[in-house]
Design an enzyme around this catalytic site. Structure first.
Site, mmCIF file in Angstrom:
data_model
loop_
_atom_site.group_PDB
_atom_site.id
_atom_site.type_symbol
_atom_site.label_atom_id
_atom_site.label_comp_id
_atom_site.label_asym_id
_atom_site.label_seq_id
_atom_site.Cartn_x
_atom_site.Cartn_y
_atom_site.Cartn_z
ATOM 1 N N GLU A 113 14.738 -5.386 6.350
ATOM 2 C CA GLU A 113 14.481 -5.625 4.929
ATOM 3 C C GLU A 113 13.263 -4.826 4.493
ATOM 4 O O GLU A 113 12.357 -4.563 5.294
ATOM 5 C CB GLU A 113 14.216 -7.114 4.672
ATOM 6 C CG GLU A 113 15.359 -8.031 5.062
ATOM 7 C CD GLU A 113 14.938 -9.490 5.030
ATOM 8 O OE1 GLU A 113 14.920 -10.074 3.932
ATOM 9 O OE2 GLU A 113 14.637 -10.042 6.108
ATOM 10 N N LYS A 115 9.745 -4.284 3.008
ATOM 11 C CA LYS A 115 8.550 -5.127 2.989
ATOM 12 C C LYS A 115 7.877 -4.973 1.625
ATOM 13 O O LYS A 115 7.198 -3.979 1.361
ATOM 14 C CB LYS A 115 7.596 -4.737 4.108
ATOM 15 C CG LYS A 115 6.402 -5.673 4.251
ATOM 16 C CD LYS A 115 5.562 -5.294 5.467
ATOM 17 C CE LYS A 115 4.414 -6.269 5.633
ATOM 18 N NZ LYS A 115 3.450 -6.226 4.515
ATOM 19 N N ASP A 117 5.373 -5.209 -1.302
ATOM 20 C CA ASP A 117 3.912 -5.289 -1.330
ATOM 21 C C ASP A 117 3.492 -6.191 -2.486
ATOM 22 O O ASP A 117 3.222 -5.732 -3.599
ATOM 23 C CB ASP A 117 3.323 -3.890 -1.485
ATOM 24 C CG ASP A 117 1.836 -3.859 -1.139
ATOM 25 O OD1 ASP A 117 1.329 -4.857 -0.588
ATOM 26 O OD2 ASP A 117 1.180 -2.845 -1.421
ATOM 27 N N TYR A 222 13.148 -14.303 0.664
ATOM 28 C CA TYR A 222 13.615 -13.727 1.922
ATOM 29 C C TYR A 222 13.812 -14.731 3.050
ATOM 30 O O TYR A 222 14.186 -14.348 4.168
ATOM 31 C CB TYR A 222 12.674 -12.620 2.394
ATOM 32 C CG TYR A 222 11.210 -13.010 2.490
ATOM 33 C CD1 TYR A 222 10.752 -13.937 3.417
ATOM 34 C CD2 TYR A 222 10.267 -12.416 1.661
ATOM 35 C CE1 TYR A 222 9.423 -14.279 3.508
ATOM 36 C CE2 TYR A 222 8.927 -12.729 1.736
ATOM 37 C CZ TYR A 222 8.513 -13.668 2.665
ATOM 38 O OH TYR A 222 7.183 -14.007 2.747
ATOM 39 N N LYS A 311 4.665 -0.809 9.363
ATOM 40 C CA LYS A 311 3.821 -0.442 8.231
ATOM 41 C C LYS A 311 3.867 1.064 8.008
ATOM 42 O O LYS A 311 3.635 1.842 8.929
ATOM 43 C CB LYS A 311 2.362 -0.892 8.472
ATOM 44 C CG LYS A 311 2.190 -2.381 8.708
ATOM 45 C CD LYS A 311 2.549 -3.200 7.488
ATOM 46 C CE LYS A 311 1.526 -3.071 6.393
ATOM 47 N NZ LYS A 311 0.229 -3.703 6.675
ATOM 48 N N CYS A 405 -20.223 10.000 -29.082
ATOM 49 C CA CYS A 405 -18.873 10.536 -28.872
ATOM 50 C C CYS A 405 -18.949 12.026 -28.552
ATOM 51 O O CYS A 405 -19.626 12.771 -29.275
ATOM 52 C CB CYS A 405 -18.019 10.310 -30.113
ATOM 53 S SG CYS A 405 -16.380 11.071 -30.035
ATOM 54 N N CYS A 408 -17.122 13.815 -31.942
ATOM 55 C CA CYS A 408 -17.658 13.738 -33.311
ATOM 56 C C CYS A 408 -19.115 13.315 -33.373
ATOM 57 O O CYS A 408 -19.693 13.224 -34.470
ATOM 58 C CB CYS A 408 -16.811 12.779 -34.145
ATOM 59 S SG CYS A 408 -17.005 11.033 -33.690
ATOM 60 N N CYS A 423 -15.418 5.086 -29.524
ATOM 61 C CA CYS A 423 -15.857 5.746 -30.742
ATOM 62 C C CYS A 423 -15.215 4.988 -31.893
ATOM 63 O O CYS A 423 -13.988 4.884 -31.963
ATOM 64 C CB CYS A 423 -15.410 7.211 -30.736
ATOM 65 S SG CYS A 423 -15.701 8.035 -32.321
ATOM 66 N N CYS A 428 -12.620 10.414 -36.441
ATOM 67 C CA CYS A 428 -12.932 11.237 -35.265
ATOM 68 C C CYS A 428 -11.771 12.196 -35.014
ATOM 69 O O CYS A 428 -10.620 11.769 -34.882
ATOM 70 C CB CYS A 428 -13.142 10.347 -34.043
ATOM 71 S SG CYS A 428 -13.336 11.284 -32.498
#
Length: 675
Positions: A113, A115, A117, A222, A311, A405, A408, A423, A428
């Site tokens: 199966e 795995k 995460d 599972y 893994k 910024c 601008c 900003c 802008c």
């Protein structure tokens, strides 16, 4: 009394119907009614429950949206320990595992199966009804997260059979949900999640279930917890089939393998193809199938001897951070981006990676000139894991965000509760150009020939300032720009004119309203039908729409309440831009035809239509376009260079069409389209 009994009967009936609809839609990926019918019954049930709170049952489908925030998670003692698995990291480890199994139990069949995460969870059902959900914790004691698990659509609140049973599985965040969540967090100035697993775990450990409900999590179950023989099960594969029958979602990519060589072939295949999945996996779980053999093999103090987890090796690469650039998005968020020496990782060459915000840079102590470790979070998003500090020469430069910024020069502001700097100047140039680029994009107004470079030219020439100015452009004004000839100007002018006819949802998405993506734009357009009606909607009215929450409602109301926006809307109307929904409503979708009620997967290169155009036309004919092939898939459209999805469709004996067959069914003339 009769009225009360009638209400109780109706609530029970609605619960049953909605569970059936939900099971077909979320678990089988095969909806049996239009969304409008589901929504109508859900609204009826919500109305009854609001007037009669005593009729809210624990397994009511209305409880998926999340309830009252919790103060703390209570502890749950697992009746049977949730053990971890021993790990394997290479072929030698797997062959050694097989040798030990065969020495103790003889020849066996394995079940392999994927795995997932995510976060291991346990679900407890009594008489078929979900009564408790918990985390793995330390294996012996976990945390009660029932309220959050109830919000996950693939977790049935009631099983297909009235069994008392504990099941175990993995709660995870699909890649598309992860990308959307981090995009939203970036926009809101919040720290992004490092990977889908952390995002899933963080979502399920929220004290407010409404937050978990908004994260679009999913589960794969599972295992049966405890004594599987009590349910007349002889093997792990029998148990998985039983879980399917109960309405729980298992992973269909599992495979029974008679030899360790078949196991290694399965491992090799998914090592190569895992990026095609819509969820992240970090390995393969291999289990002895037969329960009698499992019992014979037994357990160590920490893990079963009859299972092992292979893994995948984590792909992390080293490169150099050359510089840090700043960009200003269309909502004003200033984002630092790492400029890297190009390096190949997880299948692509990466030269840039978002650093998100100054707090993250400071926390990881990342400096310009550093040697850094790079990986892709969730195999998607490039991220810098760490700076290699012992490689520093002394020439590396610490980075500090500016106070103004970069575009601008307006003062940058950190909104309370956010980590990003913004900003706040609505004029802008960076924000205005990003808004224009979004407006003309394919999923928005789809104005062909107008891309990022042309927007830069138009803005620099002072021909456009906001999106409405696009509709003032003429062939003559376009010809004044560098490298725009008569033919190009004609094509662009025609494309702008054609975009005026777009349906309302395209316009709404193109406006870039905060929190209004492609799907929400369509929902709003379908519900209100006209821009005029939507502009007048209150937050309360918007939240009455099943899919719309408080955050989206407030964003829409705030957007349309500003004078600047109203000025732009009035100009768009004056220039003849359509403000009416032209699409098919859910109840109007066809129930007959070549795609009606079918789940369709598109794979390979299409030449007659773009992928988006094909998806749109198939869905307009009542089909559902999915991103992955499974037993639930009815039809696969295979274009040029179709890969693993085509192979899997052939293995599952799913109907396969070439692109021409799809075009014929859609009534599209490929030659005419290409002309």
């Amino acid at each position: 009394m009769d009225d009360v009994l009638e209400l109780e009967r109706r609530v029970a009936e609605l619960n049953k119907i909605l569970h059936e609809y939900g099971h077909a839609y979320y678990d089988l990926d095969a909806p049996i009614v239009p969304d409008s019918e589901y929504d109508a019954k859900m609204q009826e049930l919500l109305a009854i429950e609001e007037e009669h709170p005593d009729l809210i049952y624990p397994d009511s489908p209305t409880q998926r949206v999340g309830g009252t925030p919790l103060e703390v998670f209570s502890k749950v003692v697992h009746r049977y320990p949730m053990l971890s698995l021993a790990n394997a990291f290479n072929e030698a480890d797997l062959r050694d595992f097989d040798r030990r199994v065969q020495e103790a139990a003889g020849s066996v069949v394995y079940v392999c199966e994927l795995k997932i995460d995510g976060l291991a969870v346990s679900l407890q059902y009594e008489n078929g009804q979900l009564v408790q959900g918990s985390t793995r914790g330390d294996g012996a004691v976990g945390e009660d997260i029932t309220a959050n698990l109830r919000t996950i659509r693939s977790v049935p609140l009631r099983l297909q059979q009235p069994l008392t049973i504990e099941v175990r599985g993995e709660a995870y965040m699909p890649k598309r949900s992860f990308a959307k969540l981090n995009e939203d967090r970036d926009e809101a100035g919040e720290v992004p999640f490092a990977n889908p697993r952390n995002a899933a775990a963080g979502s399920l450990r929220q004290l407010d279930p409404k937050i978990a409900a908004s994260r679009n999590l999913a589960t794969f179950i599972y295992a049966v917890g405890g004594d599987a023989e009590a349910y007349n099960l002889d093997s792990h594969s029998d148990a998985l089939d039983k879980l399917d029958q109960l309405g729980l979602t298992t992973n269909e990519e599992r495979k029974r393998c008679a030899t360790i060589d078949e196991v290694l072939d399965y491992v090799a295949y998914w090592t190569e193809h895992r990026q095609a999945l819509d969820y992240e996996i970090d390995g393969i779980v291999i289990k002895v199938d037969n329960f009698e053999a499992q019992e014979q093999l037994g357990y160590t103090a920490k893990s079963p001897r009859w299972a092992i987890a292979y893994k995948f090796p984590a792909e992390e690469v080293r490169t150099k951070l050359i510089d840090i650039e700043l960009s200003v998005g269309r909502t004003g968020v200033v984002t630092p981006t790492a400029i890297l020496e190009p390096v190949r990782v997880a299948g692509t060459t990466v030269g840039r990676a978002s650093l998100h915000n100054e707090d993250l840079i400071r926390e990881k102590d990342i400096r310009i000139g550093d040697q850094v470790v790079l990986r892709k979070a969730g195999d998607i998003i490039p991220e810098i894991v760490l700076a290699i500090k012992d490689q520093r020469t002394g020439e590396e430069e610490p980075f500090h965000m500016p106070s103004n910024c970069p575009i601008c020069s307006s003062e940058l502001v950190r909104i309370e509760g956010e980590v990003a700097l913004r900003c706040m100047n609505p004029k802008c140039p960076a924000q205005m150009k990003e808004a224009l680029i979004h407006f003309v994009s394919r999923k928005a107004m789809n104005i062909e020939g107008v891309g990022e470079k042309l927007v830069e030219q138009l803005y620099a020439a002072n021909l456009v300032q906001d999106v409405s100015d696009l509709y003032t452009l003429t062939k003559e004004s376009l010809c004044t720009l560098e490298r725009i000839g008569d033919k190009s100007a004609t094509n662009i002018s025609n494309a702008i004119e054609q975009s005026k006819a777009n349906s309302l949802e395209k316009l709404l998405f193109g406006l870039g309203i905060r929190h209004v993506g492609e799907k929400v734009a369509r929902i709003l357009a379908e519900e209100y039908r006209t821009l005029d009606a939507l502009e007048k909607a209150t937050a309360e009215q918007l939240t009455n729409i099943f899919e719309i929450g408080d955050i989206v409602a407030d964003a829409v109301v705030t957007y349309f309440s500003t004078d600047e926006v109203q000025e732009v809307m009035n100009k768009l109307r004056a220039y003849g831009v359509n403000t009416v929904y032209k699409g098919v409503t859910r109840e109007e979708l066809p129930t007959t035809g070549p795609f009606a009620g079918k789940t369709v997967v598109l794979t390979g290169k299409l030449t007659g239509l773009t992928r988006g155009e094909a998806k749109e036309q198939i869905e307009a004919l009542g089909g559902t376009v999915s991103g992955s092939v499974s037993k639930k898939t009815d039809l696969v459209i295979a274009g040029e260079d179709a890969g693993s999805k085509l192979t899997k469709a052939e293995e599952l004996e799913i109907e396969i069409w070439d692109e021409q067959a799809m075009l014929d069914a859609l009534g599209v003339d490929k030659n005419e389209k290409n002309d």
